[in-house]
Design a protein around this motif. Structure first.
Motif, PDB file in Angstrom:
ATOM      1  N   LYS A   1      49.028  39.445  40.561  1.00  0.00           N
ATOM      2  CA  LYS A   1      48.674  39.999  41.884  1.00  0.00           C
ATOM      3  C   LYS A   1      47.716  39.060  42.619  1.00  0.00           C
ATOM      4  CE  LYS A   1      50.232  44.409  41.901  1.00  0.00           C
ATOM      5  NZ  LYS A   1      50.923  45.008  43.022  1.00  0.00           N
TER       6      LYS A   1
ATOM      7  N   LEU B   1      43.462  51.093  38.701  1.00  0.00           N
ATOM      8  CA  LEU B   1      43.490  51.368  37.254  1.00  0.00           C
ATOM      9  C   LEU B   1      42.384  52.354  36.891  1.00  0.00           C
ATOM     10  CD1 LEU B   1      44.081  47.862  35.662  1.00  0.00           C
ATOM     11  CD2 LEU B   1      45.726  49.700  35.960  1.00  0.00           C
TER      12      LEU B   1
ATOM     13  N   GLY C   1      49.383  42.371  36.274  1.00  0.00           N
ATOM     14  CA  GLY C   1      48.173  42.548  37.085  1.00  0.00           C
ATOM     15  C   GLY C   1      47.615  41.209  37.541  1.00  0.00           C
ATOM     16  N   ASN C   2      47.571  40.246  36.621  1.00  0.00           N
ATOM     17  CA  ASN C   2      47.022  38.923  36.955  1.00  0.00           C
ATOM     18  C   ASN C   2      47.782  38.264  38.086  1.00  0.00           C
ATOM     19  OD1 ASN C   2      45.303  39.267  34.867  1.00  0.00           O
ATOM     20  ND2 ASN C   2      45.897  37.433  33.738  1.00  0.00           N
TER      21      ASN C   2
ATOM     22  N   TYR D   1      44.472  46.683  43.038  1.00  0.00           N
ATOM     23  CA  TYR D   1      45.158  46.974  41.773  1.00  0.00           C
ATOM     24  C   TYR D   1      44.138  47.294  40.689  1.00  0.00           C
ATOM     25  CZ  TYR D   1      47.802  46.194  37.493  1.00  0.00           C
ATOM     26  OH  TYR D   1      48.367  46.333  36.256  1.00  0.00           O
ATOM     27  N   ALA D   2      43.107  46.448  40.601  1.00  0.00           N
ATOM     28  CA  ALA D   2      42.070  46.648  39.575  1.00  0.00           C
ATOM     29  C   ALA D   2      41.409  48.017  39.770  1.00  0.00           C
ATOM     30  CB  ALA D   2      41.031  45.535  39.650  1.00  0.00           C
TER      31      ALA D   2
ATOM     32  N   HIS E   1      49.178  43.369  31.555  1.00  0.00           N
ATOM     33  CA  HIS E   1      48.022  42.570  31.963  1.00  0.00           C
ATOM     34  C   HIS E   1      48.479  41.365  32.790  1.00  0.00           C
ATOM     35  CE1 HIS E   1      44.407  40.378  32.078  1.00  0.00           C
ATOM     36  NE2 HIS E   1      44.117  40.260  30.793  1.00  0.00           N
TER      37      HIS E   1
END
Lengths: 212, 248
Positions: free
Chosen positions: A21, A36, A18-19, A32-33, A15
């Motif tokens: 990014k 997923l 991802g953040n 990216y989101a 997580h």
């Protein structure tokens, strides 16, 4: 407790990745989101991976909470209120281990808020959006400093929780040996620090106008 | 030295207890903590009051009979048993709070004396080996690697005083049980029962209403014998192995 915790720690690291990014701009973050949702497609149905992931996470959270409540209840039974010490000194226990239970409650409350805010977007300070990037940037604008503050406080609580949790989980899984103890403690501290800093950076960067 | 004592007084198992304050004058710094309590009891006896009941036996730090919580620390400020703690560890004019071990599994019998037979029942559940009796075997009949022997011996120094339970925020007896599991598990004589031992002892410990372990480490920090915290991890590893084999 240890196994469900381990799943959650691994998830937190993913997580956090991802953040971060968010520093590569809106396209990278939203891409990216979105990826997923399509992970494993067409092998899996669209959103399939995401839902499997969510179910595993939810199960881990519930098992983790159940174990915590069971341990708390056993501790209450083992030393009932009528047998409390008049004077009790902390000899060894750290702040992190001292705050595991109430820290856990704080984290649980934060996670509910966090999902309502950035996933479901029901709570939308600064306006709702279909773009995860915009949700994030809107929510942590300088005028919503209190949102940022709550976020940072919760992440610090997560950091403390991980500091004791990772060490304790490894001990429960039988990994602890006297000569490994300093290494295990360092691993717990480093992961806790990295996760705390990694999560705190994006909202702070937005609030201070460095991103967005 | 002049000392003010706040001592837990409780007439019997089912009575309400309370803290009572006593003043002691002319305490020698060379007295052990228990000798100081002896002086208090002599004074109370002369005043026709009930002396403070406390457990003690060898007074050499090897039997595990004594043990009280002194100013919030099991066995007091030094890492030793209460009988080996001396009044020089305190200052003139100090107020010292003395309480019994507090856990549901250690009910107070009277004042500072608690019933620790729950520990005996944990031992009965699995803290033994099935060895043939008879004459002592040859010293080298059973070679044991030095590190294993050392680890077993370190764990075997547990005297079962109960300080680990007293100090644990969860009132867990994990360090006690783990020291027995490690002691016997490191030696060849302990292998036949190794897998069932850990399961039986843990079940008994749960039945006695001890709390669960959350790896905080207060137990090892107060242990007068320095039982290492990693014995608990050894217990967990043995337990995982047993559960993997379907024992339990």
């Amino acid at each position: 407790m240890a196994t469900s915790g381990a799943i959650l720690v691994l998830y937190l690291i993913a997580h956090m990745y991802g953040n971060l990014k968010v520093f590569s701009g809106q396209e990278a973050f939203d891409g990216y989101a979105h990826s997923l949702r399509e992970l494993g497609y067409p092998m899996l149905p669209e959103n399939g991976f995401l839902w499997v992931f969510r179910i595993v996470l939810l199960a881990s959270v519930l098992i983790h909470i159940y174990s915590a409540v069971a341990l708390w209840a056993r501790a209450r039974r083992a030393r009932p209120a009528s047998q409390r010490y008049q004077v009790k000194k902390r000899v060894h226990r750290t702040y992190a281990s001292y705050t595991m239970r109430w820290g856990g409650v704080l984290i649980a409350l934060f996670v509910i808020f966090h999902i309502l805010h950035l996933t479901v977007n029901v709570i939308a300070p600064g306006g709702a959006s279909d773009s995860p990037y915009e949700r994030l940037v809107n929510g942590f604008q300088p005028q919503f400093w209190f949102v940022t503050l709550f976020y940072v406080a919760a992440v610090v609580a997560v950091g403390f929780h991980l500091r004791h949790g990772i060490w304790s989980g490894l001990a429960t899984l039988g990994v602890n040996q006297a000569r490994r103890q300093p290494v295990l403690n360092s691993i717990a501290t480093v992961i806790a620090l990295v996760v705390t800093v990694g999560f705190v950076l994006p909202p702070l960067a937005i609030t201070f106008g460095l991103v967005g | 030295m002049n000392i003010t004592l706040r001592v837990w007084r409780q007439k019997g198992r089912d009575d309400e207890g309370r803290m009572v304050t006593y003043k002691l004058t002319d305490v020698s710094p060379d007295m052990s903590f228990l000798e100081m309590l002896d002086v208090l009891n002599e004074k109370l006896t002369l005043e026709n009051e009930d002396p403070v009941a406390f457990d003690h036996d060898c007074r050499e730090g090897i039997c595990g009979a004594c043990g009280v919580v002194i100013d919030g620390e099991a066995h007091g400020p030094e890492r030793t048993t209460t009988c080996q703690l001396h009044m020089r560890s305190f200052k003139d004019g100090d107020t010292i709070t003395v309480e019994p071990w507090r856990a549901k599994a250690f009910p107070v019998v009277k004042d500072l004396v608690v019933d620790r037979s729950s520990f005996d029942r944990i031992i009965q559940a699995g803290g033994y080996i099935s060895a043939p009796t008879g004459t002592a075997p040859d010293a080298h009949a059973n070679p044991i690697p030095k590190p294993d022997a050392d680890r077993a011996f370190d764990a075997a120094t547990c005297i079962g005083c109960g300080a680990c339970v007293a100090a644990c925020p969860n009132a867990s007896s994990m360090l006690f049980t783990a020291s027995k599991v490690t002691h016997l598990g490191m030696l060849p004589q302990g292998q036949p029962e190794r897998a069932s031992r850990v399961v039986r002892m843990i079940n008994q410990q749960d039945e006695e209403d001890f709390g669960g372990c959350t790896n905080i480490g207060e137990c090892a920090a107060v242990c007068p014998k320095g039982i290492p915290l990693d014995t608990i991890s050894q217990l967990n590893r043995d337990l995982l192995g047993s559960l993997g084999k379907g024992i339990g």
